[in-house]
Design an enzyme around this catalytic site. Structure first.
Site, short mmCIF file in Angstrom:
data_model
loop_
_atom_site.label_atom_id
_atom_site.label_comp_id
_atom_site.label_asym_id
_atom_site.label_seq_id
_atom_site.Cartn_x
_atom_site.Cartn_y
_atom_site.Cartn_z
N CYS A 115 0.83 -1.12 0.16
CA CYS A 115 0.02 -0.10 0.04
C CYS A 115 0.85 1.19 0.20
O CYS A 115 1.54 1.57 -0.85
CB CYS A 115 -0.92 -0.06 1.16
SG CYS A 115 -2.22 1.31 0.90
N HIS A 209 -3.85 -5.16 0.67
CA HIS A 209 -3.27 -5.45 2.00
C HIS A 209 -3.30 -7.03 2.03
O HIS A 209 -4.05 -7.72 2.75
CB HIS A 209 -4.08 -4.75 3.29
CG HIS A 209 -3.70 -3.33 3.30
ND1 HIS A 209 -2.65 -3.08 4.20
CD2 HIS A 209 -3.97 -2.17 2.62
CE1 HIS A 209 -2.49 -1.68 4.13
NE2 HIS A 209 -3.57 -1.40 3.28
N GLU A 211 -1.66 -8.82 4.32
CA GLU A 211 -1.86 -9.22 5.61
C GLU A 211 -3.06 -9.47 6.29
O GLU A 211 -3.34 -9.78 7.25
CB GLU A 211 -0.79 -8.23 6.48
CG GLU A 211 -1.60 -6.97 6.91
CD GLU A 211 -1.72 -5.68 5.71
OE1 GLU A 211 -2.25 -4.75 5.97
OE2 GLU A 211 -1.16 -6.17 4.44
#
Length: 254
Positions: A115, A209, A211
Site C-alpha cells: 500500500c 493489503h 496481511e
C-alpha cells in the site's frame, strides 16, 4: 537446514497509544504483518522510524524488507502541492522508509512495498502519485475487496497468474511510474495495483493489503527469494566488488 530468513517490517510511530493501564508513545504494527511473514516461513523484525543514516546498517542485517502501509506520503516528496483530501504528513517515517528502500535496492535484497510502501517505492524512484481516488475502501477503518488482474510475464504474474480478489484500503495511487518500474497488476478501473523493478533481483509493490487476507503467495515469494539470497550473498557481493558502500559486512561491521 536453511535458517528462516529475517524479514524487517517498517512500523508506525504513534503518540498516546493505550494498552492495559498505559498510555504512551509507541512503535506499532498491525499483527497481520508479522503473522503473514511467519506463515510464509520468515522471522519478523520491527523497524521503527530512526535516523535515515542508520538505514543501511539496519538493512545489512536483514534477508528481506517489507515497507508497510500507513499514512499518505507527503506530496513535496514528489514535487506536488497537497490536495485538501491528502492526510497530514509523517515526515520522520517518510524519511526513514525512503532510506530503507534505497538501502535495500543498493544491497539487492528482496523488497516488498505494501500500500503506502508501494507508493513510496514509486516515489523513491522518481515517480508521482494521484492524491485521491474513490472506490478502493469501504469507509473509515473498513477494508474493501476488489479484483486485480496480473500482467502476464511479470514477477507478480508468476506469483498469482489468475485474477484474484484482494483486501484493499487506499485513496491514493501510482500516477507516473518511477525509473525502470513496470506495472504488474491493474484494478478494473485501470488503477495500477502492483509494480515491480525488473532490474533488481526481487522488488515488488502491491497496492492492497495481503496481511488482511488468506493468500500467502506474495509473502511466500518474498521469503523464498530471501532464502535464495542467503546462499547467494557471498558470491553476489563478490560480484559487486564487496559489500555495497555504506552497508558494511553481513553483520553490519566495516
Amino acid at each position: 537446514m536453511t535458517a528462516r530468513p529475517l524479514i524487517g517490517i517498517s512500523t508506525y510511530a504513534e503518540s498516546g497509544v493505550r494498552w492495559g493501564v498505559w498510555r504512551l508513545d509507541a512503535a506499532l504494527l498491525p499483527a497481520g504483518y508479522p503473522r503473514l511473514v511467519q506463515r510464509a516461513g520468515g522471522l519478523a523484525a520491527m523497524l521503527p522510524p530512526d535516523a535515515p543514516k542508520r538505514a543501511a546498517a539496519a538493512v545489512a542485517r536483514l534477508d528481506g524488507l517489507v515497507v508497510a502501509g500507513g499514512p499518505d506520503v507527503e506530496p513535496v516528496r514528489y514535487g506536488a502541492e497537497p490536495d485538501p483530501r491528502t492526510g497530514p504528513p509523517a515526515r520522520t517515517r517518510d524519511a526513514w522508509e525512503l532510506a530503507l528502500i534505497e538501502a535495500a535496492l543498493d544491497r539487492r535484497i528482496p523488497l516488498l512495498g505494501i500500500c503506502r510502501g508501494m507508493q513510496l517505492l514509486n516515489v523513491a524512484l522518481g515517480g508521482t502519485l494521484v492524491q485521491h481516488i474513490d472506490g478502493h475502501a469501504e469507509g473509515p477503518g473498513v477494508f474493501g475487496h476488489h479484483p486485480v488482474k496480473p500482467v502476464p510475464g511479470t514477477l507478480y504474474g508468476g506469483i498469482a497468474p489468475e485474477q484474484t480478489s484482494v483486501p484493499t484500503y487506499h485513496h491514493q495511487a501510482v500516477d507516473r511510474l518511477g525509473t525502470d518500474l513496470i506495472p504488474s497488476a491493474y484494478a478494473e478501473d485501470g488503477t495500477v495495483e502492483a509494480i515491480e523493478l525488473p532490474t533488481s533481483p526481487w522488488t515488488l509493490g502491491v497496492q492492497w493489503h495481503p496481511e488482511m487476507g488468506e493468500d500467502v503467495r506474495v509473502m511466500r515469494a518474498l521469503t523464498t527469494a530471501a532464502i535464495r539470497g542467503q546462499s547467494c550473498l557471498p558470491q553476489c557481493l563478490k560480484g559487486l566488488g564487496g559489500a555495497p558502500s555504506g552497508t558494511g559486512g553481513r553483520d553490519g561491521t566495516p
